[in-house]
Scaffold this motif. Sequence first.
Motif, short mmCIF file in Angstrom:
data_model
loop_
_atom_site.label_atom_id
_atom_site.label_comp_id
_atom_site.label_asym_id
_atom_site.label_seq_id
_atom_site.Cartn_x
_atom_site.Cartn_y
_atom_site.Cartn_z
N LYS A 40 -30.53 28.52 -10.43
CA LYS A 40 -31.66 28.79 -9.55
C LYS A 40 -32.31 27.49 -9.05
N GLY A 41 -32.42 26.51 -9.95
CA GLY A 41 -33.01 25.23 -9.54
C GLY A 41 -32.18 24.53 -8.47
N ILE A 42 -30.85 24.63 -8.59
CA ILE A 42 -29.98 24.04 -7.58
C ILE A 42 -30.12 24.77 -6.25
N ALA A 43 -30.20 26.11 -6.31
CA ALA A 43 -30.37 26.89 -5.08
C ALA A 43 -31.66 26.50 -4.37
N THR A 44 -32.73 26.28 -5.14
CA THR A 44 -34.01 25.90 -4.56
C THR A 44 -33.93 24.54 -3.88
N LEU A 46 -31.22 23.05 -2.73
CA LEU A 46 -30.38 23.15 -1.54
C LEU A 46 -31.14 23.77 -0.38
N LYS A 47 -31.98 24.75 -0.69
CA LYS A 47 -32.78 25.39 0.37
C LYS A 47 -33.79 24.41 0.95
N THR A 48 -34.32 23.54 0.08
CA THR A 48 -35.35 22.60 0.52
C THR A 48 -34.76 21.39 1.23
N HIS A 49 -33.69 20.83 0.64
CA HIS A 49 -33.15 19.55 1.14
C HIS A 49 -31.80 19.68 1.84
N GLY A 50 -31.23 20.87 1.83
CA GLY A 50 -29.97 21.07 2.51
C GLY A 50 -28.82 20.31 1.87
N ASP A 51 -27.80 20.04 2.66
CA ASP A 51 -26.59 19.42 2.14
C ASP A 51 -26.78 17.95 1.78
N ARG A 74 -22.44 31.02 -3.69
CA ARG A 74 -21.27 30.33 -4.22
C ARG A 74 -21.47 28.82 -4.20
N ARG A 75 -22.10 28.31 -3.16
CA ARG A 75 -22.38 26.88 -3.09
C ARG A 75 -23.27 26.43 -4.25
N SER A 76 -24.30 27.22 -4.54
CA SER A 76 -25.22 26.88 -5.63
C SER A 76 -24.49 26.89 -6.97
#
Length: 244
Positions: A40-44, A46-51, A74-76
């Motif tokens: 979940k932390g990684i998903a957050t 990625l949503k904030t800072h993108g790739d 899947r990316r997360s």
Amino acid sequence: MHETHNFVSSTYKEDRLLIEDFLERTAAEFGFGYGIQEIKGIATRLKTHGDVFANSLLSDPEYSLYSGLKIDKRRSEWLAGRIAAKKAYFQHSDTSFANLESSQVSVLYQPSRAPYLVNYPDLNVSISHSHDYSVAVIASSNIGIDIEKIEPRPPSLARRFFSKAEYDHLEAVCLSSSDIDVQITRFWSRKEAVSKHLQLGGSLDFRLLDTSQDVLNVDHKSNLPVRLISGRCDGYWISLAVSV
């Protein structure tokens, strides 16, 4: 007898601590590095800072694989698994995460789809994820790890993939549907851990793999027995397969 550790928490937030406790205990006994990463932390991030966030942690070949994934979930999961593997390497090599460029540790795929460390071919890596967590282990000998969320699974899974001894165990000890869910998840986790240890992927016939015992003579390449250790960490089962 099965080598099983039960770590049952009173709150959901303790899952991670229980998983870390299990990994720390087994790592001290068998000598491997481990890493754990909350998805979940990684998903957050990625949503904030993108790739940009992913690119800062991955080697060029890793980033190419990551870029090919089109589904955010899947990316997360994939990125969390790579971070867990890099943490495991840093721990195994006694290297600070902050003092070594993450891109120097590149985790790619063998033709069997088993992960491997590009610059460290003498080390073995195994990665698993389920729902909230990705976990990884690094060792100088073959190793496999699997984590599974305890949840309802169809009885047909046991009939199709379990050995006779495993199926007989289910019938002997399970008195309710919740018991069955726990035990099916446990055996599935053990089978996945052995499959990753042997690096056979989907070519391994799970019906012929009996994990009702803790020592298996299935590693025909090294002729070494495989030891299974399982732990229930509240809502998860986690299993390790190590060479002994």
